[in-house]
Design an enzyme around this catalytic site. Structure first.
Site, PDB file in Angstrom:
ATOM      1  N   GLY A  20      -5.322  72.826  39.134  1.00  0.00           N
ATOM      2  CA  GLY A  20      -4.078  73.013  39.858  1.00  0.00           C
ATOM      3  C   GLY A  20      -3.700  74.477  39.852  1.00  0.00           C
ATOM      4  O   GLY A  20      -3.359  75.071  40.865  1.00  0.00           O
ATOM      5  N   ALA A  21      -3.801  75.069  38.669  1.00  0.00           N
ATOM      6  CA  ALA A  21      -3.566  76.498  38.493  1.00  0.00           C
ATOM      7  C   ALA A  21      -4.089  76.858  37.115  1.00  0.00           C
ATOM      8  O   ALA A  21      -4.366  75.977  36.298  1.00  0.00           O
ATOM      9  CB  ALA A  21      -2.078  76.830  38.624  1.00  0.00           C
ATOM     10  N   MET A  22      -4.232  78.148  36.853  1.00  0.00           N
ATOM     11  CA  MET A  22      -4.747  78.601  35.569  1.00  0.00           C
ATOM     12  C   MET A  22      -3.982  79.825  35.124  1.00  0.00           C
ATOM     13  O   MET A  22      -3.829  80.779  35.872  1.00  0.00           O
ATOM     14  CB  MET A  22      -6.252  78.915  35.682  1.00  0.00           C
ATOM     15  CG  MET A  22      -6.861  79.442  34.405  1.00  0.00           C
ATOM     16  SD  MET A  22      -6.751  78.228  33.062  1.00  0.00           S
ATOM     17  CE  MET A  22      -6.598  79.336  31.650  1.00  0.00           C
ATOM     18  N   GLU A  23      -3.532  79.785  33.857  1.00  0.00           N
ATOM     19  CA  GLU A  23      -2.577  80.756  33.327  1.00  0.00           C
ATOM     20  C   GLU A  23      -3.196  82.058  32.856  1.00  0.00           C
ATOM     21  O   GLU A  23      -2.654  82.717  31.960  1.00  0.00           O
ATOM     22  CB  GLU A  23      -1.805  80.123  32.166  1.00  0.00           C
ATOM     23  CG  GLU A  23      -2.639  79.792  30.921  1.00  0.00           C
ATOM     24  CD  GLU A  23      -3.178  78.386  30.879  1.00  0.00           C
ATOM     25  OE1 GLU A  23      -3.546  77.920  29.791  1.00  0.00           O
ATOM     26  OE2 GLU A  23      -3.238  77.740  31.953  1.00  0.00           O
ATOM     27  N   ASN A  24      -4.314  82.499  33.442  1.00  0.00           N
ATOM     28  CA  ASN A  24      -4.924  83.761  33.034  1.00  0.00           C
ATOM     29  C   ASN A  24      -3.837  84.814  32.815  1.00  0.00           C
ATOM     30  O   ASN A  24      -2.953  84.990  33.647  1.00  0.00           O
ATOM     31  CB  ASN A  24      -5.888  84.258  34.114  1.00  0.00           C
ATOM     32  CG  ASN A  24      -6.783  83.171  34.643  1.00  0.00           C
ATOM     33  OD1 ASN A  24      -7.534  82.556  33.917  1.00  0.00           O
ATOM     34  ND2 ASN A  24      -6.682  82.915  35.941  1.00  0.00           N
TER      35      ASN A  24
ATOM     36  N   HIS B 185       5.190  76.279  35.015  1.00  0.00           N
ATOM     37  CA  HIS B 185       4.206  75.839  34.016  1.00  0.00           C
ATOM     38  C   HIS B 185       3.313  77.006  33.606  1.00  0.00           C
ATOM     39  O   HIS B 185       3.118  77.267  32.411  1.00  0.00           O
ATOM     40  CB  HIS B 185       3.369  74.701  34.613  1.00  0.00           C
ATOM     41  CG  HIS B 185       2.350  74.133  33.677  1.00  0.00           C
ATOM     42  ND1 HIS B 185       2.522  72.923  33.039  1.00  0.00           N
ATOM     43  CD2 HIS B 185       1.144  74.600  33.253  1.00  0.00           C
ATOM     44  CE1 HIS B 185       1.474  72.671  32.278  1.00  0.00           C
ATOM     45  NE2 HIS B 185       0.614  73.684  32.392  1.00  0.00           N
ATOM     46  N   GLU B 186       2.771  77.708  34.590  1.00  0.00           N
ATOM     47  CA  GLU B 186       1.827  78.785  34.273  1.00  0.00           C
ATOM     48  C   GLU B 186       2.521  79.973  33.614  1.00  0.00           C
ATOM     49  O   GLU B 186       1.962  80.600  32.708  1.00  0.00           O
ATOM     50  CB  GLU B 186       1.099  79.231  35.543  1.00  0.00           C
ATOM     51  CG  GLU B 186       0.367  78.122  36.274  1.00  0.00           C
ATOM     52  CD  GLU B 186      -0.526  77.282  35.373  1.00  0.00           C
ATOM     53  OE1 GLU B 186      -1.103  77.823  34.417  1.00  0.00           O
ATOM     54  OE2 GLU B 186      -0.639  76.068  35.624  1.00  0.00           O
TER      55      GLU B 186
ATOM     56  N   HIS C 266       3.112  79.569  29.939  1.00  0.00           N
ATOM     57  CA  HIS C 266       1.919  79.850  29.132  1.00  0.00           C
ATOM     58  C   HIS C 266       1.772  81.332  28.797  1.00  0.00           C
ATOM     59  O   HIS C 266       1.043  81.666  27.853  1.00  0.00           O
ATOM     60  CB  HIS C 266       0.664  79.421  29.890  1.00  0.00           C
ATOM     61  CG  HIS C 266       0.319  77.977  29.776  1.00  0.00           C
ATOM     62  ND1 HIS C 266       0.240  77.317  28.567  1.00  0.00           N
ATOM     63  CD2 HIS C 266      -0.009  77.060  30.735  1.00  0.00           C
ATOM     64  CE1 HIS C 266      -0.123  76.060  28.790  1.00  0.00           C
ATOM     65  NE2 HIS C 266      -0.271  75.872  30.088  1.00  0.00           N
TER      66      HIS C 266
END
EC number: 3.4.11.2
Length: 963
Positions: free
Chosen positions: A347-351, A383-384, A387
């Site tokens: 969905g997404a990634m918190e890099n 959400h991201e 993080h």
């Protein structure tokens, strides 16, 4: 990482279409769990062999050899990396896209060792002689290399030395390599999109959880933190991004001025799974926040030019400020980039500092996107960004505690999004979106605790299995419960202490409990029945949750492990005997009562729960506790009477709770199914979203079990009768569907009204759908259907229509410039009642030119949600399992969703036999991260068979009587 289904991280709410076409998603949950990464076993050319290089694929692992263990030894720790990467965005002579790289990792020796073990996956080393060059730092003497080898099974590069590295000394290991820039959505990969008739290619990353090693050799575990100096060599007409800002302007590559070199600032100490780098011709919209942080939203140039990044830009600053205040900790980086990728499996990634998203989780078009699309964008962003502190600044020590990372973000995303959109009441949506959604899984005997012993999580597939609804949604639910009984202020105080103490370090969940306990001990107003750890251990170390049963005649209150199938065999033991310390709030006749703690005992008594003859009591106000509630029948009847005479006395969330709990209790044979159905009678006077959503969600199970039987006709007739007042209410409120309600919950309620009316055959709704779709077909350039209603109208019109309607929608899908619109069309195409069209559509999922790889499993599941498409999808999955598994990689979490999706209707002995045979036939191929989902599907099918046998006749009679 967002629920990609996250999944699917909520985020939105699932609208249920109980119709001939299917049970279809109307309010999409933020990519609920179908996500994480695809590991494509694509062929990568091998490097030239030499006598000093061997490639080993261990079959039987000799555990005495450290390179045969999946966990890294702690003899060496990384200090820093210098990584240079050059992606080639055109294919080479062999038709392959590749990248070349050079890495220098500085190591600190902790214990004497004569072997260096570092992760490496699908990389070909081009260094002459040995694969690496080893140097001492300062006065450190370096032994000679004996040999190097690649261990394929454990994904290691192993350097055998003729002597030992010494504790306290630093060393540098240099390597040059190349890898395939594949389209497998993992590691360093390529994404493609069309701009007009021109194919564009970009290079991007997805490292979580175990694919940084596919980009460069590294110590690829979350506790192996280091600093990173990233340099990208790229075509000079493209932009390079990474976690940190560039050190300065890009410079021409000396040997080829068509290429540029971009060197980035050194990162803070961080984990490999949070690295990101991207080369593209994307553009951005920017602003600088009050604290000086540069905020940029990146996307395809056309999307930016059309303003699709502006909503994300407008909410990012407020959300960052909210979390900085919530954590009492400044945002730790100088910039916050967020980028929408055409091909992205999560969905997404918190890099850290460069968050990657699916396009539909970041881009929003006010003209063509629905309110649920907008809600999804703000919640996924929240959400991201949550993080960036909780997960990135302070990181889990190992993946067995993933629930703390993802569960926490899945809770506070509602808080951050609520701050950005304060009129939406978003915080309430955690109840249908996470609490009750995950209870359906956690009430199975095959569930698992939040915290898994570290020794049970070793392989990449085992790590991928951690990314499930238990980690995300149960994690969110119990953290919300904890925050509620501590109070949010006290919770934030302990949280800030935790973040300050462990910045740039790694932790376990026990560290958070310790700092929350310190906050509790420092005040006197909040008194707990035991320590934070003692209370929370019962919620994190044992699976499941309790059902609290109240006898209002005596005031007796008891707890019991709740199982949907009360006769299922729980093989997992619990040190707490499946008893919990339960925080209980209650209302008596509409008046709040004192808070009560049910200790870890099976039964107690309190007059709070005792009522006179005409009174009622209701527990778990606003469903802040992670449990379900049962009452004596008299109290249930009094609650029903209250709902049918003056429902406003009971809070909206609890009106939903009454429905959710009673249907679950009926499934578990704890109340008659007719009592649960009686709890829906008040809906003909209900206008609020959440009670209706509870009913539609609960009755979707009835639809799955009965839409192939004689029960379905009377059931649809009952639902038509119940929904017609709601349909008429919104028809009037919206002036015959020409306007939209003002607030979010009313818009969601309108969507439920029209979707339920259409899918259950209300003639005026079916006519509306056909008329609007026909208008669009006659004038394709002007879509008369409001974005909020498109999922419903598209689905119903395609279900009523034939090939013309299907082909028109497929053509619109090919032309769709906005991914939100494409998603609606892709889902609606599964609503057809034509078998041949559905079979053709299934075939499209194997062709990435027709259906993107990231969308294949969700498309199959959409077809499976259609009663006509379900057997077709099941046959398709059985026939193509090996190809699907090989093409998409067994570590992809979407396999779990695929198995769940195609087996949801299974309720006959024949289907059980088919499922068992499927398991037997594919043992050699395996099920990867879908292994647990397959066991749950077997358990659910057995429970479904039993439930249908016991309830079919009584349910049929009830619907006949009340329709």
């Amino acid at each position: 990482m967002a629920k990609g289904f996250y999944i699917s991280k909520a985020l939105g709410i699932l609208g249920i279409l109980l119709g001939v076409a299917a049970v279809a998603t109307i309010i999409a949950l933020s990519v609920v769990y179908a996500q994480e990464k695809n590991k494509n076993a694509e062929h990568v050319p091998q490097a030239p062999t030499s006598p000093t290089i061997t490639t080993t694929a261990a079959i039987t692992l000799d555990q005495s050899k450290p390179w045969n263990r999946y966990r890294l030894p702690t003899t060496l720790l990384p200090d820093s990396y210098n990584v240079t990467l050059r992606p080639y965005l055109t294919p080479n002579a062999d038709g392959l896209y590749i990248f070349k790289g050079k890495s220098i990792v500085r190591l600190l020796c902790q214990e004497p060792t004569d072997v260096i073990i570092i992760h490496s996956k699908k990389l070909n080393y081009t260094t002459q002689g040995h694969m690496v060059v080893l140097r001492g730092v300062g006065d450190s003497q370096v032994p000679e290399i004996d040999r190097t080898e690649l261990v394929e099974l454990t994904e290691y590069l192993v350097v055998h030395l003729k002597g030992s590295l010494q504790p306290g000394h630093m060393y540098e290991m240099e390597s040059e390599f190349q890898g395939e820039l594949a389209d497998d959505l993992a590691g360093f990969y390529r994404s493609e999109y069309m701009e007009g008739n021109v194919k564009k290619v970009l290079a991007t990353t997805q490292m979580q959880s175990t694919d940084a090693r596919k980009s460069f050799p590294c110590f690829d575990e979350p506790a192996m933190k280091a600093t990173f100096n990233i340099t990208l060599i790229h075509p000079n007409n493209l932009t390079a991004l990474s976690n940190m800002p560039p050190k300065g302007s890009s410079t021409p590559l000396a040997e080829d001025p068509n290429w540029s070199v971009t060197e980035f600032e050194t990162t803070p100490v961080m984990s490999t799974y949070l690295l990101a780098y991207i080369v593209s011709e994307f553009q951005s919209v920017n602003e600088t926040a009050q604290n000086g942080v540069l905020i940029r939203i990146w996307a395809r140039p056309n999307a930016i030019a059309e303003g699709h990044g502006m909503y994300a830009l407008n909410v990012t600053g407020p959300i960052l400020n909210f979390f900085a205040n919530h954590y009492n900790t400044s945002y730790p980086l100088p910039k916050s980039d967020q980028i929408a990728l055409p091909d992205f499996n999560a969905g997404a990634m918190e890099n850290w500092g460069l968050v990657t998203y699916r396009e539909n989780a970041l881009l929003f078009d006010p003209q063509s996107s629905s309110i649920s699309n907008k809600e999804r964008v703000v919640t996924v962003i929240a959400h991201e960004l949550a993080h960036q502190w909780f997960g990135n600044l302070v990181t889990l020590a190992w993946w067995n505690d993933l629930w703390l990372n993802e569960g926490f973000a899945s809770y506070v995303e509602y808080l951050g999004a609520d701050h950005a959109e304060p009129t939406w009441n978003l915080k309430d949506l955690i109840v249908p979106g996470d609490v009750y959604r995950v209870m359906a899984v956690d009430a199975l005997a095959s569930s698992h605790p939040l915290t898994t012993p570290a020794e049970e999580v070793n392989t990449p597939a085992q790590i991928s299995e951690m990314f499930d609804s238990i980690s995300y949604s149960k994690g969110a639910s119990v953290i919300r419960m904890l925050s509620n009984f501590l109070t949010e202020d006290l919770f934030k105080e302990g949280l800030a202490s935790y973040l300050h103490a462990f910045a740039y370090q790694n932790t376990t969940y026990l560290d958070l409990w310790e700092h929350l306990q310190k906050a509790v001990d420092a005040q006197t107003s909040i008194r707990l029945p035991d320590t934070v750890r003692a209370i929370m251990d019962r919620w994190t170390l044992q699976m499941g949750f309790p059902v609290i049963t109240v006898d209002t005649k005596t005031g007796n209150i008891s707890q019991k492990h709740f199982l949907l199938d009360s006769e299922s065999n729980v093989t997992r033991s619990s040190a707490f005997d499946y008893l919990w310390i339960v925080p209980i709030s209650s209302i008596k006749n509409g008046v709040m009562q004192d808070h009560y703690w049910l200790r870890d005992v099976s039964q107690a008594q309190n007059d709070l729960f005792k009522t006179a003859s005409d009174d009622w009591v209701l527990l778990n106000v606003n469903v802040t506790g992670y449990f379900q509630v049962n009452y004596d029948e008299d109290n249930w009847r009094m609650i029903q009477h209250q709902l049918q005479t003056n429902l406003s006395v009971i809070p909206v969330i609890n009106r939903a709770q009454v429905i959710y709990d009673s249907f679950n209790l009926a499934t578990a044979h704890m109340v008659p199914v007719t009592l649960a159905l009686d709890n829906t009678l008040f809906l003909n006077g209900e206008k609020e979203y959440m009670p209706w959503q509870a009913a539609l969600s609960s009755l979707s199970y009835f639809s799955l079990m009965f839409d192939r039987s004689e029960v379905y006709g009377p059931m649809k007739k009952y639902l038509r009768k119940q929904v017609e007042p709601l349909f008429q209410h919104f028809e009037t409120l919206t002036k015959n569907w020409t306007e939209r309600p003002e607030n979010l919950m009313d818009q969601y309620s309108e969507i439920n009204a029209i979707s339920t009316a259409c899918s259950n055959g209300l003639p005026q709704c079916e006519n509306l759908a056909k008329t609007l779709f026909d208008q669009w077909m006659s004038d394709p350039e002007n879509n008369p259907i409001h974005p909020n209603l498109r999922s419903t109208i598209y689905c119903n019109a395609i279900a009523q229509g034939g090939q013309d309607q299907w082909d028109f929608a497929w053509g619109q899908l090919q032309q769709a410039q906005l991914v939100n619109e494409a998603d609606k069309l892709r889902s609606a195409l599964a609503c057809s009642n034509e078998v041949w069209l559905l079979n053709r559509y299934l075939g499209y999922t194997l062709n990435p030119d027709l259906i993107r790889k990231q969308d294949a499993t969700s498309t199959i599941n959409s077809i499976a949600s259609n009663v006509i498409g379900q057997p077709l999808a099941w046959d398709f999955v059985q026939s193509n399992w090996k190809k699907l598994f090989q093409d998409y990689g067994g570590g992809s979490f979407s396999f779990s969703n695929l198995i769940q999706g195609v087996t949801r209707r299974f309720s006959s002995e024949f289907e059980l036999q088919q499922l068992e045979q499927f398991k037997k036939n594919n043992m050699d191929v395996g099920f990867g991260s879908g292994t647990r989902a397959l066991e749950q599907a077997l358990e659910k099918t057995k429970a479904n068979i039993k439930w249908v046998k016991e309830n079919k006749e009584v349910v049929l009679n009830w619907f006949i009587e009340h329709s």
